[in-house]
Design an enzyme around this catalytic site. Structure first.
Site, PDB file in Angstrom:
ATOM      1  N   LYS A 279       0.846  -1.200   0.000  1.00  0.00           N
ATOM      2  CA  LYS A 279       0.000   0.000   0.000  1.00  0.00           C
ATOM      3  C   LYS A 279       0.878   1.245   0.000  1.00  0.00           C
ATOM      4  O   LYS A 279       2.009   1.201   0.494  1.00  0.00           O
ATOM      5  CB  LYS A 279      -0.860   0.030   1.267  1.00  0.00           C
ATOM      6  N   ARG A 353     -10.466 -11.357   1.744  1.00  0.00           N
ATOM      7  CA  ARG A 353     -11.303 -12.427   1.191  1.00  0.00           C
ATOM      8  C   ARG A 353     -10.597 -13.786   1.262  1.00  0.00           C
ATOM      9  O   ARG A 353     -11.241 -14.824   1.328  1.00  0.00           O
ATOM     10  CB  ARG A 353     -11.722 -12.053  -0.237  1.00  0.00           C
TER      11      ARG A 353
HETATM   12  N1  BES Z   1      -8.235  -3.717   4.299  1.00  0.00           N
HETATM   13  C1  BES Z   1      -8.358  -3.293   2.963  1.00  0.00           C
HETATM   14  C2  BES Z   1      -9.626  -2.518   2.683  1.00  0.00           C
HETATM   15  C3  BES Z   1      -9.655  -1.089   3.147  1.00  0.00           C
HETATM   16  C4  BES Z   1      -9.001  -0.108   2.438  1.00  0.00           C
HETATM   17  C5  BES Z   1     -10.395  -0.744   4.248  1.00  0.00           C
HETATM   18  C6  BES Z   1      -9.069   1.196   2.863  1.00  0.00           C
HETATM   19  C7  BES Z   1     -10.462   0.555   4.657  1.00  0.00           C
HETATM   20  C8  BES Z   1      -9.804   1.548   3.973  1.00  0.00           C
HETATM   21  C9  BES Z   1      -8.349  -4.512   2.042  1.00  0.00           C
HETATM   22  O1  BES Z   1      -7.589  -5.573   2.465  1.00  0.00           O
HETATM   23  C10 BES Z   1      -7.800  -4.045   0.751  1.00  0.00           C
HETATM   24  O2  BES Z   1      -6.656  -3.702   0.710  1.00  0.00           O
HETATM   25  N2  BES Z   1      -8.623  -4.037  -0.286  1.00  0.00           N
HETATM   26  C11 BES Z   1      -8.227  -3.577  -1.568  1.00  0.00           C
HETATM   27  C12 BES Z   1      -8.817  -4.513  -2.592  1.00  0.00           C
HETATM   28  C13 BES Z   1      -8.243  -4.335  -3.964  1.00  0.00           C
HETATM   29  C14 BES Z   1      -6.786  -4.730  -3.981  1.00  0.00           C
HETATM   30  C15 BES Z   1      -9.044  -5.168  -4.926  1.00  0.00           C
HETATM   31  C16 BES Z   1      -8.755  -2.159  -1.743  1.00  0.00           C
HETATM   32  O3  BES Z   1      -9.855  -1.858  -1.266  1.00  0.00           O
HETATM   33  O4  BES Z   1      -8.046  -1.357  -2.336  1.00  0.00           O
HETATM   34 MN    MN Z   2      -5.556  -5.373   1.830  1.00  0.00          MN
END
Ligand code: BES
Ligand code: MN
Ligand code: ZN
Length: 496
Positions: A279, A353
């Site tokens: 990230k 997931r």
């Molecule tokens: N934990 C995150 C989701 C999230 C992101 C929650 C920002 C709250 C704020 C999750 O594991 C994630 O990283 N999801 C990705 C999915 C994508 C890679 C398809 C996302 O939401 O960017």
């Molecule tokens: Mn994630």
């Protein structure tokens, strides 16, 4: 904080603060009317003088009111008398309790439980009073070396003349206390940083909870056992972490052994750096909140165990970190889930997931009546719905309607998104049974679609709490959502 119920002569009550309500068009609530009579129209004349509108949340603090024993009065506007909705009432309640906590009063009497609210009753008002007040007085300073100062007000008494109302208030208070302490537990563990709140720490919290309640049995599965069960998806996430993953199971047995349980599955990612699909740095600290789904399961089990509800509920928390490392999963890796389905991990940041799908398959062994999973699953849900409702998806209209209604009652709302077949197409992989991402479009829905492939035989719903589980900015902190919603849902199920 202490909560009680009491009747008697209102004007003679000794208290630091008397809470009275009034409506639009200068209508006084019954108790305010009574005090107004005793005080030679002190209240109504002030309302007139200051041209108060009576809008929901409008506040007036009165000191030195003549003839009565209360030290001060907090007057709270309640909006339209004939249209007092629960949402408006909650708003007023929050503003008056916030004012109380900032005042110098060491105790208070609230007369709001005598109000007539559309479709709600004194039991509900009492419960909301406790839950709201505890939320206001929650302090996230667990890790500060000097404790925050304690609130001055230490007791709220709910006033009601009528014995039947008093009984309803009493049960409302005890329900409110159980829910509030569940919310508090969820917030506390959620606000803790990733270096303290690890999967092992979460497991210890569950074990501690299990020791507090006879009907709650807690078991922890270690990585070795997960390997034996074939949880290749969950284990692929924890590969890059030095903290061992844990699969926490809490079985609350309040009902007959024959009755199928409700199973709650909560994402317990104690820190999500994204893995190799790292990230960006800004705001990454907030990914300590990626275990809020798991925290809400912990909080909900605490609440229902404390209420001793006559129902069976199983809470499952798959818990891991998601970090980059030489041993971490890589984009393109293919893993085999416990269900047998193979998954192409196109983005290691779509890890929630992966840990959930194995936990959902594991959940089947409890012969569930219903499975609900709760997860901070996608940033996309914030784009779709903002930060007011949590996102709801599921394979059963009745279950989704039931959950939506519980959310309305609890003031912890949901909004449903579709899981149509058209979206499933986005998860196609050339090399495995499915991919773990479905592209930018409808990101919350394709995440839900992914989970749906592991719950085809189940009565199942999925709640995406990425927009509701915590607040950012200078008031950063966990909200404890959706503990209220889940507890309400279970209370309603327990009541048949
Ligand atoms: N934990 C995150 C989701 C999230 C992101 C929650 C920002 C709250 C704020 C999750 O594991 C994630 O990283 N999801 C990705 C999915 C994508 C890679 C398809 C996302 O939401 O960017
Ligand atoms: Mn994630
Ligand atoms: Zn995550």
């Amino acid at each position: 904080m202490n909560y009680a119920v009491k009747g008697g002569q209102l004007g003679k009550q000794k208290t630091g603060c008397l809470i009275l309500g009034y409506f639009e068009n200068s209508n006084l609530a019954p108790s305010a009317e009574a005090i107004d009579l005793l005080t030679n129209q002190f209240i109504s004349s002030l309302i007139k003088r200051d041209k108060l509108k009576g809008k929901a949340g409008e506040l007036l603090l009165l000191e030195h009111v003549p003839t009565i024993s209360a030290e001060r009065i907090l007057l709270i506007g309640l909006g339209d008398k004939d249209n007092l909705s629960d949402r408006e009432f909650n708003k007023s309640l929050k503003s008056v309790l916030e004012a109380l906590s900032k005042s110098r009063a060491s105790n208070a009497i609230s007369t709001l439980a005598e109000l007539e609210i559309k479709t709600r009753d004194a039991h509900w008002v009492a419960r909301q009073t406790v839950v709201t007040n505890e939320a206001i007085n929650y302090q996230p300073g667990e890790m500060k070396s000097k404790a925050d100062s304690k609130p001055i007000c230490t007791s709220i008494t709910l006033f009601a003349e009528n014995k039947a109302l008093q009984a309803a208030i009493k049960t409302g208070i005890s329900e409110g206390k159980a829910i509030a302490s569940g919310i508090q537990l969820a917030r506390k563990v959620s606000d803790l940083p990733g270096n303290i709140c690890t999967p092992t720490y979460l497991a210890e919290q569950a074990i501690t909870l299990g020791k507090q309640h006879k009907k709650l049995k807690v078991t922890i599965l270690e990585e070795k056992e997960m390997e034996k069960l074939g949880m290749g998806a969950l284990l692929s996430v924890s590969r890059g972490s030095r903290e061992p993953a844990k699969l926490i199971t809490m079985e609350y047995k309040g009902g007959s052994a024959k009755v199928q349980p409700i199973v709650l599955v909560g994402k317990g990612l104690t820190f999500d750096a994204g893995g190799i699909s790292l990230k960006p740095g800004a705001g990454m600290d907030e990914m300590k909140y990626d275990m809020c789904g798991g925290a809400s399961v912990l909080g909900t089990l605490s609440a229902i165990a404390e209420m001793q509800l006559p129902i069976n509920v199983v809470g499952i928390i798959p818990s891991s970190e998601n970090l980059p490392d030489g041993d971490a999963s890589k984009p393109g890796d293919i893993v085999t889930s416990m269900s047998g389905l193979t998954i192409e991990v196109l983005n290691t940041d779509a890890e929630g997931r992966l840990i959930l799908c194995d936990a959902l398959t594991y959940a089947e062994r409890f012969n569930p009546k219903t499975i609900i999973d709760i997860a901070t699953l996608t940033g996309a849900v914030i784009i779709a719905l903002g930060r007011h409702p949590s996102g709801l998806m599921g394979n059963d209209d009745e279950l989704c309607a039931e959950l939506t209604l519980a959310g309305e009652k609890a003031g912890d709302r949901l909004w449903r998104l579709p899981l149509w077949d058209e979206y499933q197409e986005q998860l196609k992989s050339n090399f495995a049974d499915l991919a773990n991402i479905g592209g930018r479009d409808g990101g919350t829905i394709t995440a839900g679609c992914f989970l749906s492939r592991f719950t085809e035989k189940q009565n199942w719903a999925h709640i995406d709490i990425a927009g509701t589980a915590w607040k950012s900015g200078h008031n950063k902190g966990a909200t404890g959502r959706p503990v209220s919603l889940l507890t309400q849902f279970i209370i309603d199920r327990a009541n048949g």
